[in-house]
Write a protein that holds these residues in place. Structure first.
Motif, PDB file in Angstrom:
ATOM      1  N   GLU A   5       0.829  -1.209   0.000  1.00  0.00           N
ATOM      2  CA  GLU A   5       0.000   0.000   0.000  1.00  0.00           C
ATOM      3  C   GLU A   5       0.864   1.260   0.000  1.00  0.00           C
ATOM      4  N   SER A   6       1.947   1.211   0.784  1.00  0.00           N
ATOM      5  CA  SER A   6       2.789   2.407   0.899  1.00  0.00           C
ATOM      6  C   SER A   6       3.500   2.724  -0.417  1.00  0.00           C
ATOM      7  N   LEU A   7       3.570   1.741  -1.316  1.00  0.00           N
ATOM      8  CA  LEU A   7       4.207   1.995  -2.608  1.00  0.00           C
ATOM      9  C   LEU A   7       3.251   2.700  -3.574  1.00  0.00           C
ATOM     10  N   GLY A   8       2.032   2.971  -3.116  1.00  0.00           N
ATOM     11  CA  GLY A   8       1.068   3.656  -3.975  1.00  0.00           C
ATOM     12  C   GLY A   8       0.363   2.709  -4.925  1.00  0.00           C
ATOM     13  N   ILE A   9       0.325   1.432  -4.571  1.00  0.00           N
ATOM     14  CA  ILE A   9      -0.340   0.425  -5.404  1.00  0.00           C
ATOM     15  C   ILE A   9      -1.772   0.246  -4.897  1.00  0.00           C
TER      16      ILE A   9
ATOM     17  N   VAL B 221      14.407  -5.444  -3.174  1.00  0.00           N
ATOM     18  CA  VAL B 221      14.378  -5.305  -4.636  1.00  0.00           C
ATOM     19  C   VAL B 221      12.935  -5.395  -5.147  1.00  0.00           C
ATOM     20  N   THR B 222      12.108  -6.215  -4.499  1.00  0.00           N
ATOM     21  CA  THR B 222      10.701  -6.290  -4.894  1.00  0.00           C
ATOM     22  C   THR B 222      10.039  -4.923  -4.743  1.00  0.00           C
ATOM     23  N   MET B 223      10.293  -4.274  -3.619  1.00  0.00           N
ATOM     24  CA  MET B 223       9.692  -2.948  -3.413  1.00  0.00           C
ATOM     25  C   MET B 223      10.170  -1.976  -4.481  1.00  0.00           C
ATOM     26  N   HIS B 224      11.454  -2.076  -4.816  1.00  0.00           N
ATOM     27  CA  HIS B 224      11.970  -1.193  -5.864  1.00  0.00           C
ATOM     28  C   HIS B 224      11.298  -1.490  -7.206  1.00  0.00           C
ATOM     29  N   ASN B 225      11.242  -2.763  -7.570  1.00  0.00           N
ATOM     30  CA  ASN B 225      10.715  -3.112  -8.890  1.00  0.00           C
ATOM     31  C   ASN B 225       9.242  -2.741  -9.029  1.00  0.00           C
ATOM     32  N   LEU B 226       8.474  -2.945  -7.965  1.00  0.00           N
ATOM     33  CA  LEU B 226       7.061  -2.569  -8.047  1.00  0.00           C
ATOM     34  C   LEU B 226       6.918  -1.050  -8.177  1.00  0.00           C
ATOM     35  N   THR B 227       7.789  -0.331  -7.496  1.00  0.00           N
ATOM     36  CA  THR B 227       7.770   1.129  -7.616  1.00  0.00           C
ATOM     37  C   THR B 227       8.156   1.546  -9.029  1.00  0.00           C
TER      38      THR B 227
END
Lengths: 417, 492
Positions: free
Chosen positions: A49-53, A336-342
């Motif tokens: 959620e915090s990634l804006g998804i 890296v997952t958080m980065h890639n989703l961002t």
């Protein structure tokens, strides 16, 4: 569902729209991360959620096996079960039957397969798929379709296409009677393999049923077909699908594919690629993929991308640090997952802004120049974007063009001098 | 030179509470109530907690890092940041608000190693064994700028038993290496010392006496103006891991174990089977040393052992490795000190946690914890001007049924949630200890409460044993290398 087109690109077929579902608003075009078994691998729902998804995908096949519909019903649906308060889409379960189960047999009634736990023959009918998706409670449900591998040719493709239309009717009927039409939305899936003729027939039949469906997916692609075929089918479908329904291209996740699809008029896409590749240590950037396992990153004390707003890059985690833990500590996969989703969200968010501002062609130029300027532009992207009025090679006389399915991968360390 | 001040409630043996204040060169003061937790790390990171989650987990106030995993690269990569404040902490992304301590070796790693030498310690990294000299260690410490550094110590990791000669050598070398890190030409800040001497009380006492002995001549010159080594020491640490090995205690859940090595049947053991013996050894080390320095105990087996050590020895810090390992194998901790009233008269023993692999949790929608540990609301990212205004929707706590599902589907998120949970439960447990000790001038109450705790909570290893087996089962069915194993089975 409320679906409102906010802006369309003056040159390409791209558009920005706002889709309002029971769990909030999602701006399109967007990329949907895949939470196969009710979790984006390694992350908590709050981190996602915090990634804006605002829209993720669950797999019906997996959730039906575990935890099963009984537990999902007890929990009050998949949203509550996994603590995800935003929008959710489920596939129909048909694709995994074909990709995961060795003994699936398709009959008119449904798909017959052996349960992976008990080995007992189990039948997944369109009605059963709807019923499972009702238990899951996803905001968007997919019809059960008859999936054949993308490269299949011959009469089986036509049969699968026609059956998918018949199964759509059964899904619509079941969904109509369920009393859940106000909270859940059914999407149809256009089939027809790589045959434009069959695709046309399917599009004709399915658009006739527009009143029963909230949106359309383009299925049967991303299964190893040539990219040049892929984009032509996507374009054919997007052109013919009604403008007042969202269009979802299934199984697409490379940044260049996403932007080409958006330019062709696609609104949504999903793929495990950005999350899976993250677990193998590959970070996605606007200059191409970065394989953090390579020793050239061992002493690289810069973040993956200086300008990235994700917690990993913002927090100052360096490539060297990630190299130290990649594939050895789960924390590396999470970071890296958080980065890639961002990254995926930034690519699509940038596209939305550009379409709104009428600068989408320039956005495409900039993205492709950064991403492929060094290694060469994939020919299929050049062709696909030319078909909607954008020439990536404009003004670049010596631009390198890569035939085939080209991508930008980070395979090796620089040669020792 | 120590920048740690430690204020204690009592100066005689027995339970004590304190406040540890550490001042950084930039003036930042970190304050910590004791007894408290030291969070363990693997390859420098808290397992399963990405830096953002780690920063949100309030229980993480002190992280301990083992340097050895960086030895696979020469020079070790963190040393490239030489000259930066908190270089290693920055490199690893640990929160500014957490104390970072650094030792060469992982205090929880008890595997067999080649012997150390007069001028080197054998350390383990992914590419094999590396020799680290006291000189290397001083330079690594200076580059990394940890808040606290552990002097090298000569702990034998060759198979026991150890001869008297070996223990004597161990004490001598360890003292020499303490002296080395305190050298006045390049003094380290905040040096912690591991208590050497193995399972021989006399050897342990000899090491402590060596620390406190007045130095003369060259030795005094090297560390001047210190009169004794102990004057330069900021704290003591006791690693129970190697002692337990020597005592023949073979508890399985202490350290990481590959799933294939988990036996089908595990004999249930008493988690405090060595505690009495260990307390005597800890006592032998601390007897002649001043009360006023913080004491860190590593590798306890659980809350029972911690309480007994607090009661009898008065230790101040405990690593959380056992509770973090429990999160690896699907255990959610649940124990309280003092024991809440409604648990006091139960006929059956309570477990100190629950094994979420157990199918009884499949339909259990109770939340994992009363105090939700990992949900701090931040502002979500916004990716375009048409996105909805960024607001986080407060999350309801995770249920046991969800965790059960994640564990059986081999989803990594389960371990992140359990790690944050277990650390929070442990922090609350220590807060409970602080409360009882502070209100207990006679020290009778604390002893009584420890007794109640041991009566109410089961001290056997059965919770860990069952979780370990369930974890190994899922790991072998779904974990890394599954395709290879299936191929083998398919070919048979």
């Amino acid at each position: 569902m409320q679906f409102e087109v906010l802006a369309t690109c003056h040159t390409t077929k791209a558009r920005v729209s706002r889709m309002t579902l029971a769990h909030g608003v999602t701006a399109l075009p967007t990329f949907m991360p895949v939470a196969t078994q009710a979790a984006i691998k390694g992350l908590t729902p709050q981190q996602v959620e915090s990634l804006g998804i605002t829209l993720i995908l669950n797999n019906t096949y997996h959730l039906n096996l575990r935890p099963g519909t009984k537990i999902l019903k007890e929990a009050g649906g998949a949203h509550k079960f996994q603590g995800w308060n935003h929008n959710l889409l489920t596939d129909s379960g048909g694709f995994q039957l074909v990709s995961l189960s060795k003994f699936t047999k398709i009959t008119e009634e449904g798909a017959l397969f052996s349960s992976p736990f008990t080995g007992e023959p189990t039948m997944l009918t369109p009605e059963e798929s709807m019923s499972i998706q009702h238990a899951i409670g996803a905001d968007i449900m997919m019809q059960l379709d008859d999936v054949v591998p993308s490269l299949t040719t011959g009469p089986r493709v036509a049969e699968a296409m026609a059956r998918s239309v018949r199964w759509l009717d059964r899904c619509i009927e079941f969904h109509e009677k369920s009393g859940r039409k106000d909270v859940q939305n059914l999407f149809a899936i256009v089939q027809g393999g790589l045959d434009p003729e069959l695709r046309d027939q399917c599009l004709d039949e399915m658009t006739k049923r527009k009143d029963g469906v909230a949106g359309y997916a383009i299925g049967g692609l991303s299964g190893g077909e040539a990219k040049d075929t892929f984009w032509r089918i996507v374009k054919q479908c997007a052109d013919k699908l009604p403008a007042d329904r969202p269009r979802y291209c299934m199984g697409v996740g490379f940044a260049e594919d996403l932007l080409v699809c958006a330019a062709l008029g696609v609104d949504m896409a999903d793929c495990v690629f950005p999350t899976r590749t993250a677990r193998f240590g590959v970070a996605l950037t606007f200059r191409g993929a970065m394989n953090l396992k390579l020793s050239k990153y061992a002493t690289d004390l810069t973040p993956i991308d200086q300008n990235c707003p994700c917690p990993t890059c913002k927090g100052g985690t360096t490539r060297a640090m990630l190299h130290h833990i990649v594939t050895l500590e789960t924390v590396a996969a999470h970071a890296v997952t958080m980065h890639n989703l961002t990254f995926q969200a930034q690519v699509m968010g940038g596209a939305r802004d550009a379409i709104m501002q009428g600068t989408f062609p320039a956005y495409l130029h900039k993205f492709f120049d950064n991403y492929f300027g060094d290694v060469g532009y994939p020919e299929w992207c050049v062709n696909a974007l030319r078909s909607v009025g954008v020439d990536l090679l404009e003004g670049k006389e010596n631009a390198k063009v890569i035939p085939g399915d080209g991508g930008n991968w980070d395979y090796s360390n620089p040669k020792k001098q | 030179m120590s920048t740690i001040s430690f204020q204690l409630s009592a100066t005689s043996p027995g339970p004590r509470i304190g406040t540890l204040r550490l001042t950084r060169p930039d003036g930042t003061v970190l304050s910590l109530k004791t007894p408290g937790i030291v969070t363990a790390t693997s390859r420098g990171v808290v397992p399963h907690l990405s830096p953002d989650l780690c920063a949100q987990t309030k229980a993480v106030r002190w992280v301990h890092v083992a340097f050895e995993s960086f030895l696979d690269h020469d020079p070790p990569v963190p040393t490239l940041l030489t000259g930066q404040n908190r270089a290693l902490a920055r490199f690893l992304g640990h929160p500014h608000s957490a104390i970072l301590s650094l030792s060469l070796r992982d205090p929880g790693d008890i595997r067999t190693m080649p012997p150390n030498g007069d001028a080197h310690v054998s350390a383990n990294c992914i590419r094999g064994v590396r020799k680290v000299t006291p000189e290397n260690w001083r330079s690594y410490g200076q580059s990394c700028d940890p808040d606290i550094i552990f002097a090298l110590t000569d702990t034998p990791f060759t198979p026991p038993p150890y001869s008297q000669k070996r223990l004597t050598k161990s004490v001598e070398r360890s003292l020499a290496w303490v002296a080395d890190i305190l050298r006045s030409d390049s003094p380290a800040r905040n040096v912690f010392v591991q208590m050497a001497g193995g399972t021989e009380p006399a050897a342990r006492a000899a090491f402590s006496e060596g620390l406190g002995a007045r130095l003369y001549d060259k030795e005094a010159e090297a560390v001047k103006p210190l009169k004794t080594l102990d004057e330069g020491v900021a704290g003591y640490s006791i690693d129970l891991g190697p002692l337990r090995t020597t005592l023949g205690d073979r508890l399985l859940h202490h350290s990481k174990l590959a799933a294939v090595l988990v036996p089908d049947t595990i004999e249930t053991a008493d988690l405090t089977q060595s505690t009495e013996a260990l307390i005597k050894l800890v006592g032998a080390s601390l007897q002649s040393l001043p009360q006023s320095r913080p004491r860190l105990v590593n590798s306890c087996t659980g809350p029972h052992e911690i309480l007994k050590i607090v009661k009898d020895v008065g230790a101040d810090l405990f690593d959380a490795a056992w509770a973090q390992r429990a999160a690896d194998i699907g255990i959610a901790m649940e124990f309280h000190f003092p024991v809440p009233d409604h648990h006091r008269d139960g006929a059956d023993k309570l477990a100190i946690g629950y094994n979420l692999y157990d199918h009884v949790y499949a339909h259990d929608f109770r939340s994992l914890c009363e105090t939700d540990s990992a949900t701090v609301l931040s502002t979500p990212l916004q990716h375009s001007s048409v996105d909805s205004p960024p607001t986080m929707i407060p999350a309801s706590p995770f249920t046991r049924a969800y965790l059960h599902h994640l564990l059986h589907t081999h989803e990594m998120s389960s371990h992140a949630l359990l790690t944050a949970h277990n650390l929070s439960v442990l922090a609350a447990f220590f807060a409970g200890i602080q409360g009882i000790v502070s209100s207990d001038s006679e020290r009778v109450l604390f002893a009584k409460e420890v007794e109640v705790f041991c009566d109410v909570y089961d001290v056997s290893s059965v919770l860990f044993d069952e979780a370990l087996k369930a974890w190994a089962g899922v790991e072998l069915a779904r974990g890394k290398g599954r395709l290879g194993r299936e191929k083998v089975v398919g070919a048979e």
